[in-house]
Write an enzyme that holds these catalytic residues in place. Structure first.
Site, PDB file in Angstrom:
ATOM      1  N   ARG A  53      49.385 -68.489 -52.132  1.00  0.00           N
ATOM      2  CA  ARG A  53      48.544 -68.730 -51.271  1.00  0.00           C
ATOM      3  C   ARG A  53      47.259 -68.117 -51.429  1.00  0.00           C
ATOM      4  O   ARG A  53      46.863 -68.114 -52.429  1.00  0.00           O
ATOM      5  CB  ARG A  53      48.999 -66.819 -50.207  1.00  0.00           C
ATOM      6  N   ASP A 101      46.388 -62.603 -49.746  1.00  0.00           N
ATOM      7  CA  ASP A 101      47.816 -61.554 -48.850  1.00  0.00           C
ATOM      8  C   ASP A 101      47.607 -60.390 -49.416  1.00  0.00           C
ATOM      9  O   ASP A 101      47.231 -60.052 -49.749  1.00  0.00           O
ATOM     10  CB  ASP A 101      49.006 -61.580 -50.186  1.00  0.00           C
ATOM     11  N   ASP A 117      49.043 -57.221 -47.732  1.00  0.00           N
ATOM     12  CA  ASP A 117      50.118 -55.816 -47.293  1.00  0.00           C
ATOM     13  C   ASP A 117      50.118 -54.397 -47.539  1.00  0.00           C
ATOM     14  O   ASP A 117      49.263 -53.676 -48.098  1.00  0.00           O
ATOM     15  CB  ASP A 117      51.603 -56.174 -48.620  1.00  0.00           C
ATOM     16  N   ARG A 135      45.009 -68.145 -44.362  1.00  0.00           N
ATOM     17  CA  ARG A 135      46.930 -68.217 -45.831  1.00  0.00           C
ATOM     18  C   ARG A 135      47.653 -69.089 -43.983  1.00  0.00           C
ATOM     19  O   ARG A 135      47.559 -69.309 -42.535  1.00  0.00           O
ATOM     20  CB  ARG A 135      46.387 -66.791 -45.189  1.00  0.00           C
TER      21      ARG A 135
END
Length: 166
Positions: free
Chosen positions: A93, A96, A98, A84
């Protein structure tokens, strides 16, 4: 409950975006983050700059002894190791990761908990509902179902399940 959202729209050196998600799950487990539940994979349109391909998104529930900050560092380390690059906000990307919620904790600084935009994201709420239908937002106390219903129509459309619920 510890919840992590995963997303990808670039396959990088992997065979497919599905393979990217699988590699991220394997990397998490290699870091002593135990996968407890995983949502189906959803295909969603990008919300960032134009010209990106659709994303594949999912949410997982994990178990770990790591506190939030070290867990977030591991998420960032995995993102980096998978290729990334953080050049454009909300840009395309490879991966990811989170941290969405950490046992209902509320933090105003890194990691910000719960994730500050999760209540605005159908691509997080829909898969979250699949694995934790009784989950409530730690700040608003609204259920995941209420948050989904409160989304504007344009944030609900385009979220399409690709894999069955396991």
């Amino acid at each position: 409950m510890i919840l992590i959202a995963l997303g990808t729209n670039l396959k990088g050196g992997y065979a497919s975006c599905e393979a990217v998600l699988d590699a991220a799950l394997e990397a998490l487990e290699a870091q002593r983050v135990k996968l407890l539940a995983r949502s189906p994979i959803y295909q969603t349109p990008p919300i960032g700059p134009p010209g990106q391909g659709d994303y594949l998104n999912m949410v997982i529930r994990v178990g770990t002894v790591l506190p939030p900050r070290p867990l977030l560092k591991i998420l960032h380390k995995i993102e980096f190791e998978m290729g990334r690059e953080r050049r454009v906000r909300w840009g395309a990307r490879i991966i990811d990761l989170d941290l969405i919620d950490y046992r209902g904790q509320q933090h105003r600084f890194a990691p910000i908990l719960p994730h500050p935009r999760l209540h605005q994201r159908g691509f997080v709420l829909r898969p979250l509902h699949d694995i934790a239908p009784g989950w409530r937002h730690p700040v608003s106390q609204r259920s995941v179902q209420q948050l989904l219903q409160a989304l504007p129509a344009n944030m609900r459309i385009g979220v399409r399940r690709l894999t069955p619920i396991s």
